[in-house]
Scaffold this motif. Structure first.
Motif, mmCIF file in Angstrom:
data_model
loop_
_atom_site.group_PDB
_atom_site.id
_atom_site.type_symbol
_atom_site.label_atom_id
_atom_site.label_comp_id
_atom_site.label_asym_id
_atom_site.label_seq_id
_atom_site.Cartn_x
_atom_site.Cartn_y
_atom_site.Cartn_z
ATOM 1 N N LYS A 1 -4.555 2.896 4.581
ATOM 2 C CA LYS A 1 -4.735 1.632 5.306
ATOM 3 C C LYS A 1 -5.417 0.584 4.438
ATOM 4 C CE LYS A 1 -4.083 2.450 10.087
ATOM 5 N NZ LYS A 1 -4.543 3.796 10.515
ATOM 6 N N SER B 1 1.977 4.550 1.640
ATOM 7 C CA SER B 1 2.041 4.822 3.075
ATOM 8 C C SER B 1 0.872 5.714 3.466
ATOM 9 C CB SER B 1 3.355 5.515 3.420
ATOM 10 O OG SER B 1 3.426 6.735 2.731
ATOM 11 N N ASP B 2 0.212 5.405 4.572
ATOM 12 C CA ASP B 2 -0.920 6.160 5.083
ATOM 13 C C ASP B 2 -2.257 5.687 4.506
ATOM 14 O OD1 ASP B 2 -0.848 8.027 7.146
ATOM 15 O OD2 ASP B 2 -1.860 9.493 5.874
ATOM 16 N N ARG C 1 0.820 -1.203 0.000
ATOM 17 C CA ARG C 1 0.000 0.000 0.000
ATOM 18 C C ARG C 1 0.865 1.269 0.000
ATOM 19 N NH1 ARG C 1 -1.419 -0.121 4.850
ATOM 20 N NH2 ARG C 1 -0.639 -2.163 5.445
ATOM 21 N N THR D 1 1.021 0.890 -4.499
ATOM 22 C CA THR D 1 2.117 1.690 -5.057
ATOM 23 C C THR D 1 2.296 1.456 -6.555
ATOM 24 O OG1 THR D 1 3.671 -0.026 -4.406
ATOM 25 C CG2 THR D 1 3.376 1.805 -2.872
ATOM 26 N N LYS E 1 2.867 11.486 0.616
ATOM 27 C CA LYS E 1 4.068 11.887 1.351
ATOM 28 C C LYS E 1 3.995 13.369 1.705
ATOM 29 C CE LYS E 1 7.775 8.802 -0.178
ATOM 30 N NZ LYS E 1 8.666 8.637 -1.331
#
Lengths: 322, 322
Positions: free
Chosen positions: A113, A110-111, A108, A281, A320
């Motif tokens: 869920k 990041s952040d 995934r 990603t 990010k």
């Protein structure tokens, strides 16, 4: 660019094989993942073949496929996506297995869920919209819906060139305090987070609204999507049977043949490409199990746009905070 | 028997007034609740009139109406139902206010924590089914769905004379482990509780199945119902515009006028009566805000069946375990 395509899992593999046998584009390499007896039907030297020994079936436990069927067409393809051997993957196989394996193998952003499955749908006008989530996450939290909004906005901006996409939340009423706890909290997050959030929308308006993105939790989004499909299909067959019921009605049908074709074309979802798993990603495109040559063609067009617009890099950057 | 009818809250009060002005049945007394300027249009001496000073509006807070608008048509009617001055009530007013006031004033059957709103819907065949819950309870627990099943079975047995109604759970897949926690747990309760539970059903089949009762939590049930309504309406107007688009298509439309009427009639929900609030100790029928004379007629037929079959006594007994 290199596009991976899973030969297994669709109702009719010949549709993919026949698409691949005539495919040639200078900048696009199609990499096909299949079992030998399928790959042998591909006679086009431009197509790369990855020979696999097994296939993922709808009966396989989605959460275990990536460990239990490592040499399957689907898992080999997702692993190649992870290792940058291909840039994007297309499969018509088990949605559950494809999503779960994508999450496990690719990972995934990041952040994020929980990823969402999203697709573009038609309305009765020329307007199209993105619906997320179609059922990737059936225990959504308010923050998940907020993340779907961020991802969906980037998708519509890049793939459909909409500068400032409008958002609406599927709900059981239009007022701010409508729905259950999840929806009340999601409403507040969306309202505070996005200037272009237009509030709640009732399912009654689903084919007749102007929003670019409709957000829902995976359970309700799935019910919504399948109800549209089911009702449209049931009503179409009723209308078809009306036109076949007598000589007069057959004549009637001939008189409006052209208009009926336009009507049918509008609800031919294959032209809108496949569903996309938002929140990973790397890009995984899911086409319908009943995908035909045309549906594969449009999924490949979608893949090219995703690649050319650097959509996934932009998504990763967005989270990010860059 | 005595049937209460709320003159307020519908789009066109004249439809109710005109129904009442020609109503006479030996064993049925219609009791009309209205403000004076509406009641004065009722010229039929067989109709009882209850003069009220105010009306409930869609903007009123549903949870407070029963305290804040005690002399409104809706609240006077529900209070009369509680005090046995009428046997059943019919309203086309705010669903939220009607449900909430019904729960507060009439009260729930012991052991039913949350009532459900249920209605009979058509499929593309002759088959009809009951859908519960349409949105009375948007935070359902598994036990709530189990209770809806018990109540729905009694409804279909008594009102539609189906000996052993079949049940299915709306879900995002047909397999036993599909859906979220609520649905997985509800599945097990239903499976262990009802011999005629047939498992999960996908929304895709909603106009094309043979089950007598479809169960859903109020949020999903509401999305389902409104999607059916919305898609059917959008597609119908598209088809209508096809028939009006040219001289040839107008001729085409004339050729199948009769069949189109049959098609339209099938999806004329008013013939299936109103929605019923299941789980209270007395019967409240909710008709659509756009209810016409015919819809009121069918709601009155439904009220008579509920009364004659002692449905509510049977429901109360069922939960007492008698």
């Amino acid at each position: 660019m290199r596009i991976g395509i899973d030969l297994s899992g669709v109702d009719d593999k010949n549709e993919i094989i026949s698409f691949l046998n005539t495919f040639y584009e200078k900048d696009v390499t199609m990499v096909s993942y299949g079992i030998p007896q399928d790959l042998n039907f591909i006679k086009n030297e431009h197509i790369e073949k990855i020979f696999c020994s097994e296939e993922v079936h709808i009966s396989d436990d989605p959460a275990r496929v990536h460990r239990r069927k490592k040499d399957s067409t689907m898992i080999r393809m997702i692993n190649d996506l992870k290792e940058d051997k291909i840039d994007i993957s297309i499969s018509g196989g088990s949605t559950g297995a494809y999503m779960a394996s994508g999450i496990f193998i690719i990972g995934r952003i990041s952040d994020v869920k929980k990823p969402a499955l999203a697709t573009v749908l038609p309305t009765v006008t020329e307007h199209k919209f993105l619906l997320a989530d179609l059922g990737a996450n059936v225990e959504a939290k308010p923050k998940d819906l907020y993340n779907y909004a961020k991802l969906s906005i980037l998708y519509m901006k890049n793939i459909y060139k909409i500068d400032n996409p409008t958002l609406s939340l599927l709900n059981i009423g239009t007022e701010e305090n409508k729905g259950n706890k999840l929806y009340k909290e999601a409403f507040l997050l969306l309202k505070n987070g996005f200037g272009n959030f237009k509030g709640n929308m009732e399912a009654r308006e689903i084919l007749n609204h102007k929003y670019d993105i409709i957000l829902a939790d995976g359970f309700s989004g799935n019910i919504l999507l399948k109800t549209i499909e089911g009702v449209a299909k049931s009503l179409s067959s009723m209308i078809k049977s009306i036109f076949l019921s007598s000589i007069l009605s057959r004549i009637s049908g001939l008189l409006i043949k052209k208009q009926l074709k336009i009507f049918k074309k509008k609800f031919d979802y294959s032209e809108y490409g496949g569903a996309i798993l938002l929140g990973l990603t790397k890009p995984l495109i899911k086409v319908h199990g009943s995908a035909d040559k045309k549906a594969i063609y449009f999924a490949v067009q979608q893949a090219k746009k995703i690649y050319k617009t650097n959509l996934y890099e932009k998504m990763i950057k967005e989270f990010k905070g860059e």
